[in-house]
Design a protein around this motif. Sequence first.
Motif, mmCIF file in Angstrom:
data_model
loop_
_atom_site.group_PDB
_atom_site.id
_atom_site.type_symbol
_atom_site.label_atom_id
_atom_site.label_comp_id
_atom_site.label_asym_id
_atom_site.label_seq_id
_atom_site.Cartn_x
_atom_site.Cartn_y
_atom_site.Cartn_z
ATOM 1 N N LYS A 1 96.448 -7.257 37.388
ATOM 2 C CA LYS A 1 96.073 -7.890 36.227
ATOM 3 C C LYS A 1 97.014 -7.573 34.996
ATOM 4 O O LYS A 1 96.999 -8.233 33.771
ATOM 5 N N SER A 2 98.043 -6.690 35.353
ATOM 6 C CA SER A 2 99.050 -6.489 34.226
ATOM 7 C C SER A 2 100.299 -7.356 34.391
ATOM 8 O O SER A 2 101.009 -7.471 35.022
ATOM 9 N N VAL A 3 100.171 -8.427 33.134
ATOM 10 C CA VAL A 3 100.890 -9.448 33.329
ATOM 11 C C VAL A 3 102.292 -9.155 32.635
ATOM 12 O O VAL A 3 103.381 -9.516 33.151
ATOM 13 N N GLU A 4 102.291 -8.334 31.608
ATOM 14 C CA GLU A 4 103.465 -8.044 31.053
ATOM 15 C C GLU A 4 104.737 -7.399 31.916
ATOM 16 O O GLU A 4 105.624 -7.521 31.910
ATOM 17 N N ASN A 5 104.100 -6.471 32.722
ATOM 18 C CA ASN A 5 104.877 -5.751 33.456
ATOM 19 C C ASN A 5 104.374 -5.763 34.993
ATOM 20 O O ASN A 5 103.764 -4.885 35.287
ATOM 21 N N PRO A 6 104.451 -6.655 35.797
ATOM 22 C CA PRO A 6 103.953 -6.767 37.003
ATOM 23 C C PRO A 6 104.365 -5.783 38.243
ATOM 24 O O PRO A 6 103.442 -5.349 38.923
ATOM 25 N N GLU B 1 100.140 4.225 34.646
ATOM 26 C CA GLU B 1 99.016 4.112 33.559
ATOM 27 C C GLU B 1 98.606 2.554 33.524
ATOM 28 O O GLU B 1 97.644 2.303 33.230
ATOM 29 N N GLU B 2 99.655 1.760 33.938
ATOM 30 C CA GLU B 2 99.325 0.362 33.607
ATOM 31 C C GLU B 2 99.153 -0.415 34.910
ATOM 32 O O GLU B 2 98.595 -1.706 34.633
#
Length: 587
Positions: A296-301, A229-230
């Motif tokens: 674009k998901s920086v926290e959990n690539p 989902e991320e």
Amino acid sequence: MQLIFLFFLIQWIKCWNVITSKKIIESIKNDSLILEEDYLIVANGSYSIKYEGVKGYRRLHIMFDAKSNFSQVEILIKVNGIKRNFLVVEKDFTEYHIEFEHQAPNIIIQFILSDQIQFSIRNFNLFIDECPQNCKYCLSGFCELQILDQCEKLRFKDLCVDECPKGYIAEFRECIKTSLNQLGLNQKSVKNDFGLTKKFGENQELLIDFQQNFEGYLEILFNCYGKQEEHYNSILKISKENDQPETIHPFLPMYYNTQSYKYCKPRFELDCIQVKGYFKMEFQEQNNITIYSYSKSVENPGYWIIEEIKLYDKEIKSYDCPIYECVQCSFNKVCSKCNQNLYLYENQCIKQCPYYTIQKDTQCITIDEEQQYVSFLVKLVSPFQKFQEIFGQKTFDMKELISFRYENRTTFIGGGLKDSWRRTTFTKQLNLGKHYQIRLMFNISIENSTSDSDCFTYTIDGKTFLVHKNVSYVDRTLYHNKNILNMNLGCKISSNGRCVISNYYFMTMKCSPLCLQCVGSLAQDCRAFQKDIERFDYSKLKCIDGYYLDENGCQKCSFGCLTCESYNQCLKCKDDKDGQFYCSPYN
């Protein structure tokens, strides 16, 4: 109570299609039935018209002209044994329309009348309101029974599968039979480090050695780890020099370039999605193929791993094509190539391109497809159109009207019905908007003419043109930039002849958006733009970088695009990651 459906204006809906299969016309308890080229039917007594094997529709629309030998008679119409209408028929031909819900594959239309009545029909046509594509039953207006289920994966015959079986490849969610020749892959190079874990945002380079150049196919299998989902914005891009980059969205079940999409064993407390891509490429010696990744998901690539690579040097697809004389067909039964000396038009292979199409290689291209910036002000496209919207108002009343008829998928105005079009002029005024050119096209037939001076006439803003009986096709283009145009149409025949018009089009060639005056359709042909257009550079006569001009002003280009002609036609990508991963220049 006597009922009669008599519609002079029926709105034309795209799903209405005329049934062109052969009609079966049979007498009922009598032999007094006369057929004239399947156009005129004359009967003393009852008879039926039958169509067989009509599928996937919900409504019928019956259209015909009828008259009798008495001043007023009643004709009962039954469809598949059910009473549908009483017609009150007079001595002169009158146009009738009957519309009702019906879905039987075999349609039997009965005209019930006494033997003393002579009942004549011309131009009998049956239209069906088709169900949506892949739908078998749609009586409510929605699809109650679909041929194919709502498979979100891949379709193989009647199954919904995660991956196509051996000998098949995925194409637009369908498994297509194909013949592939697999090549040996040189994996000795240190750069071909399969199984190496990469974060999204990191790249990997592959070096593949070949003895010769060839055009082939690359199949590559990835395991991708992340929270599904991320990671909907995570992308893998396969790029090779001088080839168009190919993309995979691993955390979305999108089957563009994707051969399979399935779950695999989780790792690093992250979900695992396995995707397989299949790409056409041109390979040369010492090829460098770079796998880029982006999220674009920086926290959990997340992570990705190349599991397997295969190469092929040929691909032969096999489609079951039902189209007559078609030699190359797509998975959804769309013909792309006909046999020799035939032309492709509307998914059929025909001997000659019809009027109002342009022959381009082995295809017949419609005017709408071939020309940009064309506005059709008048189109004769269906027998349900209002007469005044085509020709305008008559200059004086006639005792007999001019009416439509429909034959061989073509609508005709005048001739063969209740027509008496002589010494009569139609007038029409059109508001054309901003344009630089007009074009008038039509087929003309001057029937029963006895004089060389007989002709069809049309006048545009006071300039008159004559069309004599030796001419059958008119295509007139004139430079014109006035907003208002006045047109007169007339049939000048001295005897009992008549004029017949078909394939009638009137169109304008428009200026570019928001242009007030022009000499052509392009922006550089514009001589004066509207004032106060936001983000418009009046010195360069174009929008600023990152925007394109349409009828609503300067609009933003697609994501990652620096300059564009339209939203889907990017000329230059931005020199950043957004441009690198999301932008594809239009070719």
